[in-house]
Design an enzyme around this catalytic site. Structure first.
Site, PDB file in Angstrom:
ATOM      1  N   THR A  73       0.851  -1.201   0.000  1.00 29.69           N
ATOM      2  CA  THR A  73       0.000   0.000   0.000  1.00 29.69           C
ATOM      3  C   THR A  73       0.882   1.245   0.000  1.00 29.69           C
ATOM      4  O   THR A  73       0.634   2.197  -0.749  1.00 29.69           O
ATOM      5  CB  THR A  73      -0.942  -0.015   1.227  1.00 29.69           C
ATOM      6  OG1 THR A  73      -1.781  -1.169   1.137  1.00 29.69           O
ATOM      7  CG2 THR A  73      -1.788   1.234   1.294  1.00 29.69           C
ATOM      8  N   GLN A 180       0.480  -9.630  -6.698  1.00 32.67           N
ATOM      9  CA  GLN A 180      -0.044 -10.994  -6.849  1.00 32.67           C
ATOM     10  C   GLN A 180       0.785 -11.865  -7.795  1.00 32.67           C
ATOM     11  O   GLN A 180       0.552 -13.071  -7.860  1.00 32.67           O
ATOM     12  CB  GLN A 180      -1.509 -10.958  -7.301  1.00 32.67           C
ATOM     13  CG  GLN A 180      -2.454 -10.461  -6.217  1.00 32.67           C
ATOM     14  CD  GLN A 180      -2.500 -11.356  -4.982  1.00 32.67           C
ATOM     15  OE1 GLN A 180      -2.118 -12.531  -5.016  1.00 32.67           O
ATOM     16  NE2 GLN A 180      -2.962 -10.809  -3.863  1.00 32.67           N
ATOM     17  N   GLY A 201       5.674  -8.384   1.011  1.00 35.89           N
ATOM     18  CA  GLY A 201       6.227  -9.611   1.577  1.00 35.89           C
ATOM     19  C   GLY A 201       5.177 -10.644   1.942  1.00 35.89           C
ATOM     20  O   GLY A 201       5.336 -11.838   1.634  1.00 35.89           O
ATOM     21  N   THR A 238      13.909   4.322   9.737  1.00 29.61           N
ATOM     22  CA  THR A 238      14.895   3.252   9.935  1.00 29.61           C
ATOM     23  C   THR A 238      14.415   1.967   9.267  1.00 29.61           C
ATOM     24  O   THR A 238      13.264   1.562   9.439  1.00 29.61           O
ATOM     25  CB  THR A 238      15.119   3.026  11.441  1.00 29.61           C
ATOM     26  OG1 THR A 238      15.523   4.270  12.015  1.00 29.61           O
ATOM     27  CG2 THR A 238      16.184   1.971  11.690  1.00 29.61           C
ATOM     28  N   CYS A 326      -9.645  -6.308   1.833  1.00 36.70           N
ATOM     29  CA  CYS A 326      -9.678  -4.875   2.093  1.00 36.70           C
ATOM     30  C   CYS A 326     -11.071  -4.319   1.889  1.00 36.70           C
ATOM     31  O   CYS A 326     -11.408  -3.253   2.377  1.00 36.70           O
ATOM     32  CB  CYS A 326      -8.710  -4.168   1.173  1.00 36.70           C
ATOM     33  SG  CYS A 326      -7.154  -5.013   1.125  1.00 36.70           S
TER      34      CYS A 326
HETATM   35  C1  LIG Z   1      -2.569  -7.272  -0.783  1.00 34.06           C
HETATM   36  C2  LIG Z   1      -2.456  -6.370  -1.946  1.00 34.06           C
HETATM   37  C3  LIG Z   1      -1.997  -5.043  -1.791  1.00 34.06           C
HETATM   38  C4  LIG Z   1      -1.701  -4.447  -0.450  1.00 34.06           C
HETATM   39  O1  LIG Z   1      -0.545  -4.999   0.107  1.00 34.06           O
HETATM   40  P1  LIG Z   1      -0.159  -4.644   1.626  1.00 34.06           P
HETATM   41  O2  LIG Z   1       1.266  -5.049   1.728  1.00 34.06           O
HETATM   42  O3  LIG Z   1      -1.063  -5.478   2.479  1.00 34.06           O
HETATM   43  O4  LIG Z   1      -0.356  -3.201   1.820  1.00 34.06           O
HETATM   44  C5  LIG Z   1      -1.880  -4.268  -2.915  1.00 34.06           C
HETATM   45  N1  LIG Z   1      -2.181  -4.745  -4.138  1.00 34.06           N
HETATM   46  C6  LIG Z   1      -2.614  -6.006  -4.326  1.00 34.06           C
HETATM   47  C7  LIG Z   1      -2.912  -6.475  -5.707  1.00 34.06           C
HETATM   48  C8  LIG Z   1      -2.767  -6.859  -3.232  1.00 34.06           C
HETATM   49  O5  LIG Z   1      -3.218  -8.098  -3.440  1.00 34.06           O
END
Ligand SMILES: *Cc1c(COP(=O)(O)O)cnc(C)c1O
Length: 394
Positions: A73, A180, A201, A238, A326
């Site tokens: 994000t 993804q 990650g 950091t 989300c």
């Molecule tokens: C999960 C996801 C995010 C968000 O990742 P976070 O590390 O949880 O903020 C963004 N884009 C896609 C396509 C996701 O599947």
């Protein structure tokens, strides 16, 4: 609860034991700050540099092009808002209607602030039309294109190589949310010349709370996080060394196992899909069957609610999701499924099964045993069915 079958790996994954082991020293004796002057911090800086090299090798870029972040994000926000801030109101932003909220929301904020923002529509399998992209880029001066590599809800893979070609042709900056695809299909920024790329990650067996933004050398953007001079002034704060080391380990594991895993996951996913189609009537598969992530299956069960399906399966230890994690919490149908024009009788009944390297054939067969009676029961309770008048649906 006796048994857990975890089929929600596009929401998050289990931390690999190898990743956890690699992280442990940095949660123990190796706690120095990599920016410190002293050798105690300096030894940690060496591990941070090594992690950066390993991640760069995974993406086939140079280590200086990696900016570690707290999550995808943050990476998405940095790429989009940072580029828009650099170019100002001249920037035209082109994205798609099916992006993750981490891309859609910053784009919509910029639109509210007066930027020219366009969301490209998708067809019934969730694909964009490249001619639409060309049309939007014609005559632009500073365009930023943000198109995901693969969709988290349907697994539809976009033709990102062609998107990159078109962006080059029109001089547009290209960001891709590759969350993804990382660990599922090869990601090589020399073969697919994107300018910025986001990864997370926890979507491929590293912990939650670490991500990265690949920034091609020469790409122009303002930093999102201001403060210290970490990450060459591109991301203050950091560095989260234990998690960054874990992220690098996850890349290494993914690189060595990707091809075998993709094959195994395809077999499992297809077994699940075929079983559902054989055992449940009035079902449709959402997404592009010819261009789909190996681990993802999005299914609409007509005339019933996806939430009810997920709820009943949860009681049986089966973890799946409706839409994206989300967006859950709201009962609105997924913006992705709606953008694909899935008919009303099917929109509300869409659920996602997403597998990982830790799933087995037994998991699939357990779901194929437990799911059909759940669907039958919900259909018996539903006031709707193939014979009801569609005009009464609200
Ligand atoms: C999960 C996801 C995010 C968000 O990742 P976070 O590390 O949880 O903020 C963004 N884009 C896609 C396509 C996701 O599947």
């Amino acid at each position: 609860m006796e048994r857990i079958v975890y089929f929600d790996n596009n929401a998050t994954t289990r931390v690999a034991p190898e990743v956890r082991d690699a992280m442990m020293p940095f949660l123990g004796e190796l706690y120095g700050n990599p920016s410190s002057m002293h050798a105690f911090g300096g030894q940690v800086a060496k591990h941070l540099a090594k992690a950066r090299e390993d991640v760069a090798a995974f993406l086939n870029c140079s280590p200086e092009e990696i900016v570690f972040t707290s999550c995808a994000t943050e990476s998405d926000n940095t790429a989009i808002r940072g580029t828009a801030e650099y170019f100002g109101h001249d920037t035209k932003i082109v994205t798609t209607a099916v992006e993750h909220p981490a891309v859609l929301q910053p784009c919509r904020r910029l639109k509210a602030l007066g930027h020219n923002v366009v969301e490209l529509p998708v067809d019934h399998v969730g694909q964009i039309d490249l001619d639409n992209l060309r049309d939007e880029l014609k005559g632009t001066k500073n365009a930023l294109v943000s198109v995901m590599w693969a969709n988290n809800e349907t697994g539809t893979v976009f033709p990102i190589e062609q998107v990159a070609e078109i962006c080059r042709e029109y001089g547009a900056v290209l960001h891709t949310d590759a969350v993804q695809v990382a660990g599922k299909i090869p990601v090589d920024v020399k073969k697919v010349p994107v300018d910025m790329l986001s990864m997370s990650g926890h979507k491929f067996h590293a912990p939650k709370g670490v991500g990265l933004l690949y920034v091609r050398k020469g790409a122009r953007l303002k930093p999102f996080m201001l403060g210290g001079h970490q990450e060459s002034g591109r991301r203050a704060g950091t560095e989260n060394v234990p998690y960054i080391v874990g992220l690098a380990k996850a890349c290494e594991l993914a690189a060595s196992a990707m091809r075998d895993e993709a094959e195994k996951l395809t077999v499992l996913r297809d077994r699940l899909e075929a079983g559902i189609l054989a055992k449940c009537p009035n079902v449709r598969i959402n997404g592009d069957k010819n261009h789909r992530l190996p681990n993802t299956l999005n299914v609409s069960f007509e005339y019933i609610e996806g939430e009810a399906i997920a709820y009943h399966l949860s009681d049986l230890g089966i973890c799946i999701s409706t839409g994206s994690a989300c967006a859950s919490g709201s009962l609105d149908p997924s913006h992705v499924i709606r953008a694909m024009g899935v008919p009303f009788i099917a929109v509300h009944g869409s659920v996602r099964f997403s597998l990982s390297r830790y799933n087995t054939e037994d998991d699939v067969d357990y779901v194929l045993e437990k799911l059909p009676p759940v669907i039958r029961n919900l259909r018996d309770l539903s006031p709707f069915g193939p014979d009801s008048d569609p005009t009464t649906f609200k």
